[in-house]
Design a protein around this motif. Structure first.
Motif, mmCIF file in Angstrom:
data_model
loop_
_atom_site.group_PDB
_atom_site.id
_atom_site.type_symbol
_atom_site.label_atom_id
_atom_site.label_comp_id
_atom_site.label_asym_id
_atom_site.label_seq_id
_atom_site.Cartn_x
_atom_site.Cartn_y
_atom_site.Cartn_z
ATOM 1 N N GLY A 11 -5.536 -73.220 -35.060
ATOM 2 C CA GLY A 11 -4.199 -73.920 -34.776
ATOM 3 C C GLY A 11 -2.977 -73.118 -35.191
ATOM 4 O O GLY A 11 -1.943 -73.049 -34.095
ATOM 5 N N TYR A 12 -2.933 -72.807 -36.499
ATOM 6 C CA TYR A 12 -1.545 -72.076 -36.826
ATOM 7 C C TYR A 12 -1.388 -70.823 -36.137
ATOM 8 O O TYR A 12 -0.164 -70.424 -35.761
ATOM 9 C CB TYR A 12 -1.876 -71.909 -38.380
ATOM 10 N N VAL A 61 6.107 -75.848 -37.325
ATOM 11 C CA VAL A 61 6.099 -76.685 -38.652
ATOM 12 C C VAL A 61 5.030 -77.759 -38.682
ATOM 13 O O VAL A 61 4.174 -77.688 -39.557
ATOM 14 C CB VAL A 61 7.353 -77.496 -38.598
ATOM 15 N N ALA A 62 4.689 -78.201 -37.683
ATOM 16 C CA ALA A 62 3.331 -79.239 -37.775
ATOM 17 C C ALA A 62 1.934 -78.245 -38.043
ATOM 18 O O ALA A 62 1.073 -78.850 -38.754
ATOM 19 C CB ALA A 62 3.377 -80.011 -36.324
ATOM 20 N N SER A 63 1.890 -77.353 -37.203
ATOM 21 C CA SER A 63 0.461 -76.548 -37.738
ATOM 22 C C SER A 63 0.597 -75.951 -39.075
ATOM 23 O O SER A 63 -0.478 -75.872 -39.846
ATOM 24 C CB SER A 63 0.111 -75.442 -36.322
ATOM 25 N N GLU A 64 1.936 -75.617 -39.544
ATOM 26 C CA GLU A 64 1.704 -75.053 -40.933
ATOM 27 C C GLU A 64 1.593 -76.394 -41.752
ATOM 28 O O GLU A 64 0.863 -75.976 -42.773
ATOM 29 C CB GLU A 64 3.164 -74.639 -40.968
ATOM 30 N N ASN A 65 1.842 -77.468 -41.588
ATOM 31 C CA ASN A 65 1.621 -78.509 -42.450
ATOM 32 C C ASN A 65 0.332 -78.981 -42.538
ATOM 33 O O ASN A 65 -0.318 -79.124 -43.426
ATOM 34 C CB ASN A 65 2.455 -79.791 -41.966
ATOM 35 N N GLU A 66 -0.403 -78.969 -41.228
ATOM 36 C CA GLU A 66 -1.890 -79.018 -41.016
ATOM 37 C C GLU A 66 -2.715 -78.218 -41.914
ATOM 38 O O GLU A 66 -3.598 -78.331 -42.717
ATOM 39 C CB GLU A 66 -2.330 -79.195 -39.917
ATOM 40 N N MET A 101 7.595 -70.354 -51.534
ATOM 41 C CA MET A 101 6.313 -70.662 -52.043
ATOM 42 C C MET A 101 5.706 -71.355 -50.713
ATOM 43 O O MET A 101 4.404 -71.196 -50.659
ATOM 44 C CB MET A 101 6.457 -71.964 -53.002
ATOM 45 N N ARG A 102 6.274 -72.016 -49.978
ATOM 46 C CA ARG A 102 5.807 -72.489 -48.586
ATOM 47 C C ARG A 102 5.167 -71.180 -47.853
ATOM 48 O O ARG A 102 3.962 -71.376 -47.418
ATOM 49 C CB ARG A 102 6.653 -73.020 -47.921
ATOM 50 N N ALA A 103 5.768 -70.219 -48.027
ATOM 51 C CA ALA A 103 5.424 -69.031 -46.913
ATOM 52 C C ALA A 103 4.227 -68.403 -47.792
ATOM 53 O O ALA A 103 3.272 -67.922 -47.058
ATOM 54 C CB ALA A 103 6.577 -67.898 -46.680
ATOM 55 N N ARG A 104 4.221 -68.526 -48.789
ATOM 56 C CA ARG A 104 3.178 -67.839 -49.776
ATOM 57 C C ARG A 104 1.717 -68.679 -49.636
ATOM 58 O O ARG A 104 0.856 -68.234 -49.635
ATOM 59 C CB ARG A 104 3.538 -67.704 -51.260
#
Length: 113
Positions: A11-12, A61-66, A101-104
């Motif tokens: 999905g991402y 953003v939604a798929s990153e969170n998932e 950190m999110r990207a990492r």
């Protein structure tokens, strides 16, 4: 051998590709619009909505969170997690305040097999 990805990883990848396509379309529209008018905030907002960039961003953003949620659950089954629980949990705790950190975490989540 072809790698096997989880639903969250697939999905991402799909939404990231769509986001990149919409970003390219937005860039073209900006360049085209620059030739006939000044790019004001209102014009930019209109272009962002018109090109679908806004929706693509929200979907990304939604798929990153998932993906992040999936990786947090999945990594808890790894020996590495058990040996480094505190630093790993600290990484996840900081992801909302630290974009790097999110990207990492996203990068690492895509490496989980």
């Amino acid at each position: 051998m072809k790698p096997i990805y989880s639903k969250a990883q697939l999905g991402y990848m799909k939404t990231k590709t769509q986001f990149e396509k919409q970003a390219a379309i937005l860039e073209l529209e900006i360049e085209k619009t620059k030739k006939t008018q000044e790019i004001t905030q209102e014009v930019m907002e209109e272009l962002v909505m018109k090109t679908g960039f806004h929706d693509a961003y929200n979907n990304l953003v939604a798929s990153e969170n998932e993906l992040i949620d999936w990786s947090h659950v999945t990594i808890k089954h790894e020996k590495t997690y058990k040996d480094n629980k505190q630093p790993i949990e600290q990484m996840y705790a900081n992801l909302k305040t630290d974009p790097q950190m999110r990207a990492r975490i996203i990068e690492l989540a895509m490496k989980i097999k």
